[in-house]
Every structure is written in C-alpha cells, then in structure tokens.
Design a protein around this motif. Structure first.
Motif, PDB file in Angstrom:
ATOM      1  N   UNK A 195       0.853  -1.183   0.000  1.00  0.00           N
ATOM      2  CA  UNK A 195       0.000   0.000   0.000  1.00  0.00           C
ATOM      3  C   UNK A 195       0.891   1.236   0.000  1.00  0.00           C
ATOM      4  N   UNK A 196       0.716   2.088  -0.992  1.00  0.00           N
ATOM      5  CA  UNK A 196       1.529   3.292  -1.115  1.00  0.00           C
ATOM      6  C   UNK A 196       0.805   4.473  -0.471  1.00  0.00           C
ATOM      7  N   UNK A 197       1.536   5.171   0.416  1.00  0.00           N
ATOM      8  CA  UNK A 197       1.001   6.348   1.089  1.00  0.00           C
ATOM      9  C   UNK A 197       1.886   7.550   0.786  1.00  0.00           C
ATOM     10  N   UNK A 198       1.253   8.713   0.741  1.00  0.00           N
ATOM     11  CA  UNK A 198       1.972   9.966   0.524  1.00  0.00           C
ATOM     12  C   UNK A 198       1.940  10.802   1.801  1.00  0.00           C
ATOM     13  N   UNK A 199       3.066  11.436   2.097  1.00  0.00           N
ATOM     14  CA  UNK A 199       3.149  12.390   3.201  1.00  0.00           C
ATOM     15  C   UNK A 199       3.471  13.760   2.606  1.00  0.00           C
ATOM     16  N   UNK A 200       2.506  14.660   2.650  1.00  0.00           N
ATOM     17  CA  UNK A 200       2.734  16.022   2.167  1.00  0.00           C
ATOM     18  C   UNK A 200       3.220  16.865   3.339  1.00  0.00           C
ATOM     19  N   UNK A 201       4.392  17.482   3.170  1.00  0.00           N
ATOM     20  CA  UNK A 201       5.049  18.204   4.257  1.00  0.00           C
ATOM     21  C   UNK A 201       5.143  19.687   3.914  1.00  0.00           C
ATOM     22  N   UNK A 202       4.749  20.527   4.850  1.00  0.00           N
ATOM     23  CA  UNK A 202       4.867  21.977   4.712  1.00  0.00           C
ATOM     24  C   UNK A 202       5.846  22.479   5.774  1.00  0.00           C
ATOM     25  N   UNK A 203       6.806  23.296   5.331  1.00  0.00           N
ATOM     26  CA  UNK A 203       7.778  23.906   6.244  1.00  0.00           C
ATOM     27  C   UNK A 203       7.512  25.410   6.202  1.00  0.00           C
ATOM     28  N   UNK A 204       6.667  25.922   7.094  1.00  0.00           N
ATOM     29  CA  UNK A 204       6.189  27.313   6.974  1.00  0.00           C
ATOM     30  C   UNK A 204       7.288  28.372   7.008  1.00  0.00           C
ATOM     31  N   UNK A 205       8.302  28.191   7.847  1.00  0.00           N
ATOM     32  CA  UNK A 205       9.302  29.236   8.048  1.00  0.00           C
ATOM     33  C   UNK A 205      10.128  29.543   6.808  1.00  0.00           C
ATOM     34  N   UNK A 206      10.256  28.562   5.909  1.00  0.00           N
ATOM     35  CA  UNK A 206      11.043  28.794   4.696  1.00  0.00           C
ATOM     36  C   UNK A 206      10.201  28.605   3.438  1.00  0.00           C
ATOM     37  N   UNK A 207       8.877  28.490   3.619  1.00  0.00           N
ATOM     38  CA  UNK A 207       7.941  28.425   2.500  1.00  0.00           C
ATOM     39  C   UNK A 207       8.306  27.321   1.515  1.00  0.00           C
ATOM     40  N   UNK A 208       8.551  26.126   2.038  1.00  0.00           N
ATOM     41  CA  UNK A 208       8.865  24.955   1.208  1.00  0.00           C
ATOM     42  C   UNK A 208       7.842  23.867   1.490  1.00  0.00           C
ATOM     43  N   UNK A 209       7.391  23.203   0.434  1.00  0.00           N
ATOM     44  CA  UNK A 209       6.528  22.035   0.548  1.00  0.00           C
ATOM     45  C   UNK A 209       7.153  20.888  -0.246  1.00  0.00           C
ATOM     46  N   UNK A 210       6.995  19.680   0.258  1.00  0.00           N
ATOM     47  CA  UNK A 210       7.517  18.510  -0.456  1.00  0.00           C
ATOM     48  C   UNK A 210       6.703  17.281  -0.064  1.00  0.00           C
ATOM     49  N   UNK A 211       6.947  16.169  -0.752  1.00  0.00           N
ATOM     50  CA  UNK A 211       6.215  14.932  -0.504  1.00  0.00           C
ATOM     51  C   UNK A 211       7.171  13.774  -0.258  1.00  0.00           C
ATOM     52  N   UNK A 212       6.863  12.973   0.740  1.00  0.00           N
ATOM     53  CA  UNK A 212       7.506  11.687   0.953  1.00  0.00           C
ATOM     54  C   UNK A 212       6.532  10.580   0.574  1.00  0.00           C
TER      55      UNK A 212
END
Length: 239
Positions: free
Chosen positions: A183-200
C-alpha cells in the motif's frame, strides 16, 4: 563508480560506532565491518546472497546516484539520560555502507544521516507519535503530524514541519526477485518558516504496517533518498 557518501569521514564514523557499540543491543559489528567496509560490492546483490547473509540489509539510492547495498550495524534504544529501555517502537537502526556512510531509521522513518555528500539530516523530533510508526494502513492512525527537523550544511535547527498523510494506491513491486503488493502512502510536508513544501512516499506491508520501501527528502532543501528493505530487522531484546 561515484559514491553517495563521503569517504573522508571514515574515522569519524568508526569513532561514533565505538561510542555506541556498548549499548544493550549490538549486531555483530566486527564481522559486518569486515564484510561491508573491506569491499562488499555496492551493485545488485542476488536474492540468494541477501537471504544467506547474517545481516539485515537495504538498498539506498540518492536521486540518480549509484545504488548502494547497506548493512545493519547497530540496533539500539535512543541515546538518552537516563537510559531508555529498548522496544519494538523506539528501536533505532543504524545502517552502514561499504564507503562509510550511515543512515539511522526508526519504523521506516529516516532520523539521521552521516557522511552524505549532499548534506545530512541531523535529527527529526516530535511530541506526537509518528503515524508511520503507528501503521499507515490502520483507520485509527492520525493523518496529521507535527515535527521539527535539523539539518546541515548551514545552521538549520528546529524547523517546524506540518505533515498530512494520504493513501495513494496498491502497488506491486519486485524485491529480491519476488513480487510483493504494498500500500503506497503519501506524506505532504509543509515547512512554513522557509515556505517549502515537499512529498515523501511510503510503501507499506498491509499485513503488519512495516515500511518496505520509502522515498524521503533528507531535508527541505536537500535531495531525496530511496530506501528499500531487502532483509528486514527482527527485533530481539538482548540483555
């Protein structure tokens, strides 16, 4: 052959392992070092070799780098004062490659890296239980998580991360010459202080929630690392 690790810090890694080697769970590091660091090839290893090896192992790949075969060196509780009792939930796995790089994982989550050319994750921490550790396949597992992350190069300490997990799809992968449906899951990550978003991404065994493969960002502005479990660690509490 290019390396994902920095050989210049070999002695530093040996010193680190010497310091941690006295913990209550120790995975025959002497024999592992002889087999791994002296020159076990980092190419594709046969399923038979993996199965017959006494060591747990993973494949590691950073972006488009050469795939590395990495062995388990240590399995121990978090290094705290007072000492923490080791359990299946908190055991930290320290994986070492033939060119002296190291990864530290817990329940499939990357906690720390050592000797990576790209830069290193120093720590990830949270007051909440990691949903990856609880089992992403369970309906009761929270889909929100807050953590802090430290990384180098640069002075990056305690940057807040806001994670949201979601199921993607069932996917069949071939590992050790055997197809396995995960089962594949996605983790969407937001780093507010440096305005970066990414996915694991995490590929989970639906029978027990174990992470079999992951695609995790080392740090918000660093590369991705792929970790594929070849021979999983079996928890043994050694007194």
């Amino acid at each position: 052959m290019s390396s994902i690790f920095n050989n210049k810090n070999l002695l530093t890694l040996f010193f680190f392992l010497a310091l941690t080697g006295c913990s209550n769970t120790f995975v025959q590091i002497g024999g592992m070092l002889k087999e791994s660091i002296v020159g076990l090839p980092d190419d594709n290893i046969s399923a038979n070799e993996i199965e017959n090896s006494p060591y747990s192992s993973v494949y590691v790949k950073i972006n488009d780098s050469h795939q590395a075969y990495v062995l388990l060196a240590l399995a121990e509780a978090p290094q705290t004062m007072p000492a923490t009792i080791i359990t299946t939930q908190n055991v930290e796995l320290k994986w070492i490659s033939s060119d002296a790089g190291m990864l530290v994982t817990r329940n499939g989550r990357l906690l720390k890296t050592v000797n990576l050319f790209e830069g290193n994750r120093i720590n990830i921490d949270s007051n909440q239980t990691d949903p990856v550790a609880l089992g992403l396949h369970l309906a009761s597992t929270p889909i929100k998580w807050q953590s802090t992350i430290d990384w180098q190069p640069g002075y990056h300490v305690s940057y807040q991360q806001l994670s949201t997990f979601s199921f993607v799809t069932d996917e069949t992968l071939t590992i050790n010459d055997k197809p396995i449906t995960l089962k594949k899951f996605n983790e969407h990550v937001i780093v507010p202080d440096i305005d970066i978003e990414y996915d694991n991404q995490f590929w989970i065994d639906p029978s027990n929630g174990q992470v079999i493969k992951s695609h995790q960002k080392i740090a918000p502005n660093l590369a991705y690392i792929d970790i594929t479990v070849l021979k999983p660690y079996e928890f043994k509490d050694v007194k």
